[in-house]
Design an enzyme around this catalytic site. Structure first.
Site, PDB file in Angstrom:
ATOM      1  N   CYS A  80       0.865  -1.181   0.000  1.00 54.02           N
ATOM      2  CA  CYS A  80       0.000   0.000   0.000  1.00 54.02           C
ATOM      3  C   CYS A  80       0.898   1.226   0.000  1.00 54.02           C
ATOM      4  CB  CYS A  80      -0.937   0.012   1.204  1.00 54.02           C
ATOM      5  SG  CYS A  80      -1.977   1.488   1.276  1.00 54.02           S
ATOM      6  N   HIS A 166      -2.518  -5.280 -10.066  1.00 52.94           N
ATOM      7  CA  HIS A 166      -3.221  -4.122 -10.605  1.00 52.94           C
ATOM      8  C   HIS A 166      -3.574  -4.346 -12.064  1.00 52.94           C
ATOM      9  CE1 HIS A 166      -2.607  -1.128  -7.365  1.00 52.94           C
ATOM     10  NE2 HIS A 166      -1.530  -1.843  -7.111  1.00 52.94           N
ATOM     11  N   GLU A 215     -10.209  -0.349  -5.194  1.00 50.57           N
ATOM     12  CA  GLU A 215      -9.257  -1.227  -4.519  1.00 50.57           C
ATOM     13  C   GLU A 215      -9.929  -2.498  -4.007  1.00 50.57           C
ATOM     14  OE1 GLU A 215      -6.150   0.277  -2.006  1.00 50.57           O
ATOM     15  OE2 GLU A 215      -6.812   2.341  -2.341  1.00 50.57           O
ATOM     16  N   CYS A 224      -4.767   5.965  -4.341  1.00 43.72           N
ATOM     17  CA  CYS A 224      -4.114   4.651  -4.240  1.00 43.72           C
ATOM     18  C   CYS A 224      -2.707   4.814  -4.791  1.00 43.72           C
ATOM     19  CB  CYS A 224      -4.904   3.602  -5.023  1.00 43.72           C
ATOM     20  SG  CYS A 224      -4.121   1.965  -5.040  1.00 43.72           S
ATOM     21  N   GLY A 227      -1.626   2.029  -7.067  1.00 42.73           N
ATOM     22  CA  GLY A 227      -2.425   2.147  -8.281  1.00 42.73           C
ATOM     23  C   GLY A 227      -1.908   3.242  -9.193  1.00 42.73           C
TER      24      GLY A 227
END
Length: 284
Positions: A80, A166, A215, A224, A227
């Site tokens: 994260c 992703h 997410e 994110c 991301g």
């Protein structure tokens, strides 16, 4: 059990950060039952967060801390980016370290966090992983893009692994992107055995994009970090983006840098909201 915590956010992607060094937590397994994590993550009946971050002692001599991430649905994930920035600020604010360069262990490997003088944090997110088995996703061979089919619908996506999976879709306008409908369909698609974070990317120029991310385990968030990194490297691979890109998320901008070698570097803020304590039921 009374649990002390700090509420933080990175561009609106919010976290409940728990110091597992100065207060006792189980050394193995989840520090709280999944049902208790879901209760705490509820924005009406609990603290409310996208992810819970656990600060623990490092297991090896080469790192300063161990870093664990639990989604609001109780599931654990390996990476994260926004949380990593908050982690770096938390351990400094809490007096756990005075280092500006902090090495942390994650389930995806070691990560280096660098705090600058203006309290911005740069995270080395590691190198992108393109092989389908490393994302992970099921595909016949590695490709710049894949066609994912569900019922009578099909989407062209780029896919990459950054410690978590992703996929990113190109859209003309992120404000009109079908995040609420397509996001959950792709998140749990059978081609992604560990589920997937779904990005909707609008290319503004070679150095600027707009992005929304659905997410896994949290739904759409205001930002994110991983991301943003995924969208940039996928856009670069398609020849759409340069090595330095500003990513505009609903919560604010991140700076992403990647020149095709080494790790992807993400820079952005980390904000402390408040400190608190709450009674919880610990894991057995």
């Amino acid at each position: 059990m009374n649990l002390r915590f700090t509420k933080m956010h990175g561009l609106g992607n919010d976290f409940m950060v728990i110091d597992g060094i100065n207060q006792p937590l189980p050394e193995t397994g989840l520090p709280l039952p999944a049902a208790e994590i879901r209760r705490l993550g509820n924005r009406h009946f609990g603290v409310g967060f996208d992810q819970m971050l656990i600060v623990q002692p490092a297991q090896g001599p080469e790192a300063d801390f161990r870093y664990r991430i639990l989604n609001a649905d109780g599931s654990e994930v390996s990476q994260c980016g926004n949380g990593a920035r908050c982690f770096a600020r938390f351990v400094r604010d809490a007096g756990l370290t005075d280092k500006q360069e902090i090495v942390v262990e994650t389930a995806a490997g070691q990560m280096t966090l660098t705090v600058t003088g203006d309290e911005q944090v740069t995270v080395d997110m590691g190198a992108p992983r393109w092989a389908p088995a490393d994302i992970p996703m099921t595909a016949k061979a590695e490709a710049d893009s894949y066609i994912v089919v569900s019922g009578h619908q099909a989407w062209e996506v780029g896919a990459v692994g950054l410690g978590n999976p992703h996929c990113t879709l190109l859209v003309e306008n992120v404000d009109q992107a079908p995040v609420e409908t397509v996001g959950p369909l792709l998140e749990s698609h059978e081609q992604f055995p560990e589920r997937v974070n779904v990005g909707f990317m609008q290319v503004v120029s070679r150095s600027e994009i707009r992005l929304r991310v659905y997410e896994r385990g949290a739904g759409e968030t205001l930002a994110c970090g991983s991301g943003a990194c995924a969208a940039v490297v996928i856009g670069q691979r398609r020849g759409l983006l340069d090595s330095q890109v500003t990513v505009h998320l609903p919560g604010g901008p991140l700076q992403i840098s990647y020149d095709g070698e080494g790790g992807i570097r993400m820079t952005g803020p980390a904000s402390r909201v408040y400190d608190g304590s709450i009674n919880v039921t610990p894991a057995e």
